[in-house]
Design a protein around this motif. Sequence first.
Motif, PDB file in Angstrom:
ATOM      1  N   THR A  11       0.856  -1.184   0.000  1.00 42.05           N
ATOM      2  CA  THR A  11       0.000   0.000   0.000  1.00 42.05           C
ATOM      3  C   THR A  11       0.897   1.241   0.000  1.00 42.05           C
ATOM      4  O   THR A  11       2.105   1.150   0.238  1.00 42.05           O
ATOM      5  CB  THR A  11      -0.878   0.031   1.261  1.00 42.05           C
ATOM      6  N   ASP A  12       0.293   2.386  -0.223  1.00 40.22           N
ATOM      7  CA  ASP A  12       1.047   3.641  -0.138  1.00 40.22           C
ATOM      8  C   ASP A  12       1.690   3.793   1.237  1.00 40.22           C
ATOM      9  O   ASP A  12       2.828   4.228   1.356  1.00 40.22           O
ATOM     10  CB  ASP A  12       0.138   4.845  -0.393  1.00 40.22           C
ATOM     11  N   GLU A  13       0.954   3.423   2.266  1.00 40.10           N
ATOM     12  CA  GLU A  13       1.458   3.565   3.634  1.00 40.10           C
ATOM     13  C   GLU A  13       2.693   2.693   3.871  1.00 40.10           C
ATOM     14  O   GLU A  13       3.675   3.142   4.458  1.00 40.10           O
ATOM     15  CB  GLU A  13       0.360   3.209   4.633  1.00 40.10           C
ATOM     16  N   ILE A  14       2.654   1.474   3.403  1.00 36.44           N
ATOM     17  CA  ILE A  14       3.804   0.579   3.585  1.00 36.44           C
ATOM     18  C   ILE A  14       4.996   1.083   2.772  1.00 36.44           C
ATOM     19  O   ILE A  14       6.134   1.080   3.254  1.00 36.44           O
ATOM     20  CB  ILE A  14       3.436  -0.871   3.219  1.00 36.44           C
ATOM     21  N   PHE A  15       4.752   1.539   1.548  1.00 34.78           N
ATOM     22  CA  PHE A  15       5.832   2.125   0.749  1.00 34.78           C
ATOM     23  C   PHE A  15       6.426   3.325   1.474  1.00 34.78           C
ATOM     24  O   PHE A  15       7.641   3.480   1.556  1.00 34.78           O
ATOM     25  CB  PHE A  15       5.333   2.541  -0.636  1.00 34.78           C
ATOM     26  N   GLN A  16       5.576   4.177   2.029  1.00 30.06           N
ATOM     27  CA  GLN A  16       6.047   5.369   2.738  1.00 30.06           C
ATOM     28  C   GLN A  16       6.930   4.985   3.926  1.00 30.06           C
ATOM     29  O   GLN A  16       7.969   5.600   4.151  1.00 30.06           O
ATOM     30  CB  GLN A  16       4.862   6.199   3.218  1.00 30.06           C
ATOM     31  N   ARG A  17       6.540   3.969   4.674  1.00 28.27           N
ATOM     32  CA  ARG A  17       7.368   3.513   5.795  1.00 28.27           C
ATOM     33  C   ARG A  17       8.725   3.017   5.317  1.00 28.27           C
ATOM     34  O   ARG A  17       9.748   3.302   5.933  1.00 28.27           O
ATOM     35  CB  ARG A  17       6.658   2.399   6.560  1.00 28.27           C
ATOM     36  N   GLY A  18       8.729   2.260   4.228  1.00 27.93           N
ATOM     37  CA  GLY A  18       9.988   1.759   3.678  1.00 27.93           C
ATOM     38  C   GLY A  18      10.884   2.879   3.189  1.00 27.93           C
ATOM     39  O   GLY A  18      12.102   2.874   3.422  1.00 27.93           O
ATOM     40  N   LEU A  19      10.298   3.851   2.522  1.00 22.19           N
ATOM     41  CA  LEU A  19      11.063   4.988   2.024  1.00 22.19           C
ATOM     42  C   LEU A  19      11.627   5.808   3.185  1.00 22.19           C
ATOM     43  O   LEU A  19      12.787   6.222   3.159  1.00 22.19           O
ATOM     44  CB  LEU A  19      10.190   5.858   1.120  1.00 22.19           C
ATOM     45  N   THR A  20      10.827   5.986   4.209  1.00 23.69           N
ATOM     46  CA  THR A  20      11.289   6.716   5.393  1.00 23.69           C
ATOM     47  C   THR A  20      12.467   6.003   6.039  1.00 23.69           C
ATOM     48  O   THR A  20      13.474   6.628   6.395  1.00 23.69           O
ATOM     49  CB  THR A  20      10.144   6.885   6.411  1.00 23.69           C
ATOM     50  N   ALA A  21      12.380   4.696   6.171  1.00 29.71           N
ATOM     51  CA  ALA A  21      13.474   3.924   6.764  1.00 29.71           C
ATOM     52  C   ALA A  21      14.737   4.029   5.907  1.00 29.71           C
ATOM     53  O   ALA A  21      15.850   4.170   6.435  1.00 29.71           O
ATOM     54  CB  ALA A  21      13.054   2.457   6.920  1.00 29.71           C
ATOM     55  N   ALA A  22      14.568   3.972   4.595  1.00 30.39           N
ATOM     56  CA  ALA A  22      15.727   4.090   3.702  1.00 30.39           C
ATOM     57  C   ALA A  22      16.370   5.471   3.811  1.00 30.39           C
ATOM     58  O   ALA A  22      17.602   5.596   3.816  1.00 30.39           O
ATOM     59  CB  ALA A  22      15.299   3.815   2.260  1.00 30.39           C
ATOM     60  N   LEU A  23      15.551   6.501   3.918  1.00 25.76           N
ATOM     61  CA  LEU A  23      16.078   7.861   4.048  1.00 25.76           C
ATOM     62  C   LEU A  23      16.803   8.046   5.384  1.00 25.76           C
ATOM     63  O   LEU A  23      17.844   8.703   5.445  1.00 25.76           O
ATOM     64  CB  LEU A  23      14.960   8.888   3.900  1.00 25.76           C
ATOM     65  N   GLU A  24      16.266   7.459   6.438  1.00 21.14           N
ATOM     66  CA  GLU A  24      16.937   7.537   7.737  1.00 21.14           C
ATOM     67  C   GLU A  24      18.291   6.836   7.694  1.00 21.14           C
ATOM     68  O   GLU A  24      19.284   7.360   8.212  1.00 21.14           O
ATOM     69  CB  GLU A  24      16.053   6.948   8.831  1.00 21.14           C
ATOM     70  N   ALA A  25      18.333   5.668   7.065  1.00 19.30           N
ATOM     71  CA  ALA A  25      19.603   4.943   6.936  1.00 19.30           C
ATOM     72  C   ALA A  25      20.594   5.731   6.082  1.00 19.30           C
ATOM     73  O   ALA A  25      21.781   5.801   6.403  1.00 19.30           O
ATOM     74  CB  ALA A  25      19.356   3.551   6.336  1.00 19.30           C
ATOM     75  N   GLY A  26      20.096   6.319   5.005  1.00 19.86           N
ATOM     76  CA  GLY A  26      20.957   7.132   4.149  1.00 19.86           C
ATOM     77  C   GLY A  26      21.514   8.329   4.880  1.00 19.86           C
ATOM     78  O   GLY A  26      22.705   8.647   4.769  1.00 19.86           O
ATOM     79  N   THR A  27      20.674   8.987   5.658  1.00 22.47           N
ATOM     80  CA  THR A  27      21.114  10.152   6.427  1.00 22.47           C
ATOM     81  C   THR A  27      22.226   9.768   7.398  1.00 22.47           C
ATOM     82  O   THR A  27      23.235  10.467   7.520  1.00 22.47           O
ATOM     83  CB  THR A  27      19.919  10.774   7.187  1.00 22.47           C
ATOM     84  N   GLU A  28      22.058   8.643   8.076  1.00 15.96           N
ATOM     85  CA  GLU A  28      23.095   8.178   8.999  1.00 15.96           C
ATOM     86  C   GLU A  28      24.391   7.869   8.260  1.00 15.96           C
ATOM     87  O   GLU A  28      25.478   8.229   8.717  1.00 15.96           O
ATOM     88  CB  GLU A  28      22.615   6.938   9.752  1.00 15.96           C
ATOM     89  N   ALA A  29      24.278   7.206   7.122  1.00 18.96           N
ATOM     90  CA  ALA A  29      25.475   6.849   6.347  1.00 18.96           C
ATOM     91  C   ALA A  29      26.188   8.097   5.841  1.00 18.96           C
ATOM     92  O   ALA A  29      27.425   8.192   5.923  1.00 18.96           O
ATOM     93  CB  ALA A  29      25.090   5.945   5.179  1.00 18.96           C
ATOM     94  N   TRP A  30      25.426   9.050   5.321  1.00 19.22           N
ATOM     95  CA  TRP A  30      26.037  10.274   4.792  1.00 19.22           C
ATOM     96  C   TRP A  30      26.667  11.098   5.905  1.00 19.22           C
ATOM     97  O   TRP A  30      27.720  11.694   5.712  1.00 19.22           O
ATOM     98  CB  TRP A  30      25.012  11.099   4.015  1.00 19.22           C
ATOM     99  N   ALA A  31      26.035  11.112   7.069  1.00 14.39           N
ATOM    100  CA  ALA A  31      26.621  11.814   8.211  1.00 14.39           C
ATOM    101  C   ALA A  31      27.922  11.134   8.627  1.00 14.39           C
ATOM    102  O   ALA A  31      28.907  11.801   8.956  1.00 14.39           O
ATOM    103  CB  ALA A  31      25.641  11.862   9.380  1.00 14.39           C
TER     104      ALA A  31
END
Length: 66
Positions: A11-31
């Motif tokens: 669903t859109d909601e599940i995709f949104q959760r996955g995208l949010t998790a990926a962005l959080e992981a990316g932010t940590e990696a880039w930091a």
Amino acid sequence: MADYHHAKSSTDEIFQRGLTAALEAGTEAWAGQKNSSTEIEHKTMAVLDAGILHWFRLTGRKIAGN
């Protein structure tokens, strides 16, 4: 990310959760790579835009300007 969720019929909601998790992981990696907050913001927005646009295409939604 979008391809995976589309293949799983998420669903859109599940995709949104996955995208949010990926962005959080990316932010940590880039930091961790000592990127500036401006660089991290630019990378985050690029990933966010690309992910949402691809999700919209996969789910048959119209995208303004395209």
